[in-house]
Design a protein around this motif. Structure first.
Motif, PDB file in Angstrom:
ATOM      1  N   TYR A 110       0.850  -1.182   0.000  1.00  0.00           N
ATOM      2  CA  TYR A 110       0.000   0.000   0.000  1.00  0.00           C
ATOM      3  C   TYR A 110       0.888   1.234   0.000  1.00  0.00           C
ATOM      4  O   TYR A 110       2.110   1.136   0.189  1.00  0.00           O
ATOM      5  CB  TYR A 110      -0.976  -0.008   1.172  1.00  0.00           C
ATOM      6  CG  TYR A 110      -0.338   0.065   2.544  1.00  0.00           C
ATOM      7  CD1 TYR A 110      -0.413   1.222   3.311  1.00  0.00           C
ATOM      8  CD2 TYR A 110       0.315  -1.039   3.097  1.00  0.00           C
ATOM      9  CE1 TYR A 110       0.149   1.289   4.579  1.00  0.00           C
ATOM     10  CE2 TYR A 110       0.878  -0.989   4.360  1.00  0.00           C
ATOM     11  CZ  TYR A 110       0.790   0.182   5.092  1.00  0.00           C
ATOM     12  OH  TYR A 110       1.353   0.239   6.343  1.00  0.00           O
ATOM     13  N   SER A 111       0.284   2.400  -0.217  1.00  0.00           N
ATOM     14  CA  SER A 111       1.101   3.599  -0.394  1.00  0.00           C
ATOM     15  C   SER A 111       1.212   4.419   0.882  1.00  0.00           C
ATOM     16  O   SER A 111       0.268   4.486   1.680  1.00  0.00           O
ATOM     17  CB  SER A 111       0.524   4.476  -1.515  1.00  0.00           C
ATOM     18  OG  SER A 111      -0.573   5.231  -1.056  1.00  0.00           O
ATOM     19  N   THR A 113       1.358   7.595   0.915  1.00  0.00           N
ATOM     20  CA  THR A 113       0.474   8.757   0.763  1.00  0.00           C
ATOM     21  C   THR A 113      -0.909   8.456   1.314  1.00  0.00           C
ATOM     22  O   THR A 113      -1.484   9.242   2.074  1.00  0.00           O
ATOM     23  CB  THR A 113       0.371   9.183  -0.711  1.00  0.00           C
ATOM     24  OG1 THR A 113       1.672   9.508  -1.195  1.00  0.00           O
ATOM     25  CG2 THR A 113      -0.539  10.392  -0.872  1.00  0.00           C
ATOM     26  N   SER A 114      -1.468   7.289   0.958  1.00  0.00           N
ATOM     27  CA  SER A 114      -2.802   6.939   1.460  1.00  0.00           C
ATOM     28  C   SER A 114      -2.774   6.705   2.965  1.00  0.00           C
ATOM     29  O   SER A 114      -3.698   7.108   3.680  1.00  0.00           O
ATOM     30  CB  SER A 114      -3.341   5.703   0.732  1.00  0.00           C
ATOM     31  OG  SER A 114      -2.473   4.605   0.889  1.00  0.00           O
ATOM     32  N   GLY A 117      -2.985   9.985   4.992  1.00  0.00           N
ATOM     33  CA  GLY A 117      -4.158  10.827   4.828  1.00  0.00           C
ATOM     34  C   GLY A 117      -4.380  11.392   3.449  1.00  0.00           C
ATOM     35  O   GLY A 117      -5.245  12.255   3.268  1.00  0.00           O
ATOM     36  N   GLY A 118      -3.609  10.940   2.450  1.00  0.00           N
ATOM     37  CA  GLY A 118      -3.854  11.348   1.072  1.00  0.00           C
ATOM     38  C   GLY A 118      -3.143  12.609   0.621  1.00  0.00           C
ATOM     39  O   GLY A 118      -3.339  13.051  -0.511  1.00  0.00           O
ATOM     40  N   ASP A 119      -2.311  13.202   1.474  1.00  0.00           N
ATOM     41  CA  ASP A 119      -1.588  14.432   1.136  1.00  0.00           C
ATOM     42  C   ASP A 119      -0.175  14.062   0.668  1.00  0.00           C
ATOM     43  O   ASP A 119       0.653  13.604   1.463  1.00  0.00           O
ATOM     44  CB  ASP A 119      -1.522  15.340   2.361  1.00  0.00           C
ATOM     45  CG  ASP A 119      -0.938  16.711   2.053  1.00  0.00           C
ATOM     46  OD1 ASP A 119      -0.028  16.794   1.210  1.00  0.00           O
ATOM     47  OD2 ASP A 119      -1.380  17.696   2.672  1.00  0.00           O
ATOM     48  N   MET A 120       0.113  14.282  -0.629  1.00  0.00           N
ATOM     49  CA  MET A 120       1.409  13.862  -1.162  1.00  0.00           C
ATOM     50  C   MET A 120       2.555  14.685  -0.589  1.00  0.00           C
ATOM     51  O   MET A 120       3.692  14.198  -0.486  1.00  0.00           O
ATOM     52  CB  MET A 120       1.412  13.943  -2.689  1.00  0.00           C
ATOM     53  CG  MET A 120       1.231  15.323  -3.261  1.00  0.00           C
ATOM     54  SD  MET A 120       1.244  15.254  -5.073  1.00  0.00           S
ATOM     55  CE  MET A 120       1.055  17.001  -5.463  1.00  0.00           C
ATOM     56  N   VAL A 158      -7.771  10.614  10.335  1.00  0.00           N
ATOM     57  CA  VAL A 158      -8.239  10.128   9.028  1.00  0.00           C
ATOM     58  C   VAL A 158      -9.379   9.142   9.265  1.00  0.00           C
ATOM     59  O   VAL A 158      -9.165   8.075   9.856  1.00  0.00           O
ATOM     60  CB  VAL A 158      -7.106   9.434   8.242  1.00  0.00           C
ATOM     61  CG1 VAL A 158      -7.593   9.075   6.836  1.00  0.00           C
ATOM     62  CG2 VAL A 158      -5.872  10.321   8.166  1.00  0.00           C
ATOM     63  N   ALA A 178      -4.456   1.626   5.389  1.00  0.00           N
ATOM     64  CA  ALA A 178      -4.855   2.881   4.766  1.00  0.00           C
ATOM     65  C   ALA A 178      -6.364   2.967   4.566  1.00  0.00           C
ATOM     66  O   ALA A 178      -6.875   3.992   4.125  1.00  0.00           O
ATOM     67  CB  ALA A 178      -4.146   3.048   3.417  1.00  0.00           C
ATOM     68  N   ARG A 179      -7.095   1.919   4.898  1.00  0.00           N
ATOM     69  CA  ARG A 179      -8.560   1.925   4.857  1.00  0.00           C
ATOM     70  C   ARG A 179      -9.144   2.257   6.223  1.00  0.00           C
ATOM     71  O   ARG A 179     -10.191   2.889   6.325  1.00  0.00           O
ATOM     72  CB  ARG A 179      -9.093   0.548   4.441  1.00  0.00           C
ATOM     73  CG  ARG A 179      -8.960   0.200   2.981  1.00  0.00           C
ATOM     74  CD  ARG A 179      -9.598  -1.161   2.744  1.00  0.00           C
ATOM     75  NE  ARG A 179      -9.515  -1.550   1.358  1.00  0.00           N
ATOM     76  CZ  ARG A 179     -10.503  -2.117   0.680  1.00  0.00           C
ATOM     77  NH1 ARG A 179     -11.656  -2.362   1.280  1.00  0.00           N
ATOM     78  NH2 ARG A 179     -10.349  -2.457  -0.577  1.00  0.00           N
TER      79      ARG A 179
END
Length: 290
Positions: A110-111, A113-114, A117-120, A158, A178-179
């Motif tokens: 998984y990433s 970034t995710s 919280g989705g902020d690169m 998050v 990340a979920r």
């Protein structure tokens, strides 16, 4: 279909947050006979060692949550050298972060970034660093401590689902960490940036920090809080706790020289996980020591 995969699949339609709220109410119950029954049954089922608890008498706790987040005796968890484990638990995965990708389990990635919280931009310092994932089982000590001395810069709540985070689910639910609902805490350390991600899970009633108290559950939106006044916590100091369950994911912006620890080994809070080179300022630029 394996039992583990079936266990993961049946969680998708469950009302995760409703179940967790109901369990949370039971965990706060202060009716003596009921909370005694709940605590004693839990100790027997999970073989909880009360000898290390500061208060070893299960009946002395006002409610199940007080028992679950119990303090330990002084020196029960010596703080080792270098980077130390933030919690008791299973070191399920650790290693390098390549191009912003972390390993969740065999065949699952998984990433960063995710996860954060989705902020690169928040994730950028960690894209080529290192990570470690510690899963706290029900029998473990559930206070979370600082693996390094750090100054808190940002906290991000998050929202998300709250799947179970045991190995069976990690093997079969893509992007599990990340979920799930989680709390991202970004620290500055002498070794560069460090992220401590406290991941919620099924029947986790709340996550607390020492500087803000109970954090989750909150609203359905990402909430970002920055800290201008410094909040510095020393290595080994308590930084938060789980009221039931969960997992801590550590992320670093640099390569950690991890100890030779077998995946899925049990670790104790304060146990050395590895070493990080210190950062030095040279002519206004940042470089590695050594």
């Amino acid at each position: 279909m394996t039992r583990d995969k079936l266990f993961a699949l049946i969680q998708y339609p469950l009302p995760h947050h409703l179940i967790s709220r109901l369990v949370g109410q039971l965990a706060e119950c202060r009716i003596p006979w009921l909370k005694h029954l709940f605590i004693q049954a839990f100790i027997r089922h999970f073989k909880v060692d009360m000898d290390q608890a500061l208060e070893p008498d299960p009946k002395a706790y006002a409610c199940f949550n007080d028992f679950f987040t119990r303090k330990l005796k002084a020196n029960a968890r010596p703080i080792g050298e270098g980077l130390v484990s933030p919690a008791d638990g299973t070191l399920s995965q650790y290693g390098r972060t390549y191009h912003g990708t972390l390993i969740q389990a065999k065949g699952q990635a998984y990433s960063i970034t995710s996860l954060l919280g989705g902020d690169m931009y928040r994730a950028a310092p960690f894209r080529q660093g290192s990570f470690a994932t510690i899963y706290l089982s029900p029998r473990d000590y559930h206070r979370v401590h600082m693996p390094l001395t750090g100054t808190l810069k940002e906290m991000v709540y998050v929202p998300g689902r709250i799947f179970s985070v045991n190995q069976a689910t990690a093997n079969h639910v893509p992007g599990l960490f990340a979920r799930n609902e989680r709390l991202v805490c970004i620290f500055d350390t002498e070794h560069g940036p460090m992220a401590m991600v406290l991941v919620g899970a099924m029947i986790v009633a709340a996550i607390e920090t020492v500087w803000a108290g109970q954090i989750t559950p909150l609203s359905g939106q990402v909430q970002r809080i920055r800290f201008d006044a410094p909040i510095t916590l020393e290595k080994g100091a308590e930084m938060g706790r789980f009221k039931l369950g969960s997992t801590v994911v550590l992320c670093f912006g640099r390569e950690v020289e991890f100890e030779d620890i077998t995946m899925d080994s049990m670790v104790s809070m304060g146990q050395c996980l590895g070493e990080l080179p210190a950062m030095q300022r040279v002519g206004g630029a940042t470089s590695s020591a050594g």
